[in-house]
Design an enzyme around this catalytic site. Structure first.
Site, PDB file in Angstrom:
ATOM      1  N   CYS A  45       0.774  -1.248  -0.017  1.00  0.00           N
ATOM      2  CA  CYS A  45      -0.016   0.044  -0.138  1.00  0.00           C
ATOM      3  C   CYS A  45       0.812   1.258   0.050  1.00  0.00           C
ATOM      4  O   CYS A  45       0.418   2.354  -0.662  1.00  0.00           O
ATOM      5  CB  CYS A  45      -0.929   0.059   1.288  1.00  0.00           C
ATOM      6  SG  CYS A  45      -2.098  -1.539   1.442  1.00  0.00           S
TER       7      CYS A  45
HETATM    8  C1  BEZ Z   1       0.465  -4.609   1.963  1.00  0.00           C
HETATM    9  O1  BEZ Z   1       0.086  -3.623   1.625  1.00  0.00           O
HETATM   10  O2  BEZ Z   1       1.748  -4.764   1.684  1.00  0.00           O
HETATM   11  C2  BEZ Z   1       0.046  -5.920   2.186  1.00  0.00           C
HETATM   12  C3  BEZ Z   1      -1.304  -5.948   2.864  1.00  0.00           C
HETATM   13  C4  BEZ Z   1      -1.928  -7.152   3.418  1.00  0.00           C
HETATM   14  C5  BEZ Z   1      -1.283  -8.357   2.953  1.00  0.00           C
HETATM   15  C6  BEZ Z   1      -0.141  -8.244   2.147  1.00  0.00           C
HETATM   16  C7  BEZ Z   1       0.200  -7.084   1.948  1.00  0.00           C
END
Ligand code: BEZ
Length: 211
Positions: A45
């Site tokens: 994100c």
């Molecule tokens: C991320 O945004 O990095 C993420 C969020 C949930 C699971 C895996 C990655």
């Protein structure tokens, strides 16, 4: 029931990092992208929000506003934005909704219980100025989205909203477009004055009309 292409984009009021908004009012006459993030302070994100900020001019040139959704609270968002700016070398100045009650996530079906009962998946809703859902793409939390594709979809949606054409595989702005099957061949010359080429009776190309 799931939202589908052609449906009204539900309105909502929300707290965001840029102040309180009424979604439809905030959109005004712009195109909009509403996209969800599983959680703050997560790596994928962080890169996606950073890319959104870096593409500020590309979205502005397309008269498209971007609104992020994450179910964490405003204070958490503000702290995370500092990290995003630092690590992605950007300035996040588009709103991020603090969707702590999951109102927006629920309205837009961003929680897919068989993936996670609490975190949102990576949904992207493309919304036209008349507040209709025009396209939806959905990725799992583990797959970051491709923002070149998001811009390309906006380009296609805007073009095909204004002209009776369709865009072929991997189309990019400036390339030839497709004459839809519903257009009778006897009407093609007047409707597509830039010319056309027929590969098969059902596969006809014309130059992009507004270039
Ligand atoms: C991320 O945004 O990095 C993420 C969020 C949930 C699971 C895996 C990655």
């Amino acid at each position: 029931m799931s939202l589908r292409i052609g449906d009204d984009a539900p309105n909502f009021k929300a707290q965001t990092t840029e102040g309180d908004i009424d979604f439809h009012q905030w959109l005004g006459n712009s195109w909009g992208i509403l996209y969800s993030h599983p959680a703050d302070y997560t790596p994928v994100c962080t890169t996606e929000l950073g890319r959104t900020a870096q593409l500020k001019e590309d979205f502005a040139n397309r008269k498209t506003k971007v609104l992020a959704v994450s179910v964490d609270d405003l204070d958490t968002h503000f702290g995370w934005v500092k990290d995003i700016n630092e690590t992605q070398n950007c300035n996040v100045d588009f709103p991020i909704i603090a969707d702590t009650d999951k109102n927006v996530a629920t309205l837009y079906n961003m929680i897919h219980p068989n993936a996670s009962t609490s975190a949102t998946v990576r949904s992207v809703y493309f919304i036209s100025p008349d507040k209709k859902v025009q396209a939806i793409i959905t990725y799992p939390a583990s797959t970051g989205r491709n923002f070149a594709e998001i811009l390309r979809v906006v380009d296609s949606l805007k073009l095909t909203a204004e002209h009776n054409v369709a865009t072929p595989v991997d189309w990019e702005v400036g390339q030839d477009v497709i004459i839809p099957p519903g257009v009778k061949q006897e009407d093609v010359e007047t409707k597509y004055p830039k010319g056309h080429r027929i590969v098969k009776p059902y596969l006809r190309y014309t130059p992009q009309p507004n270039k």
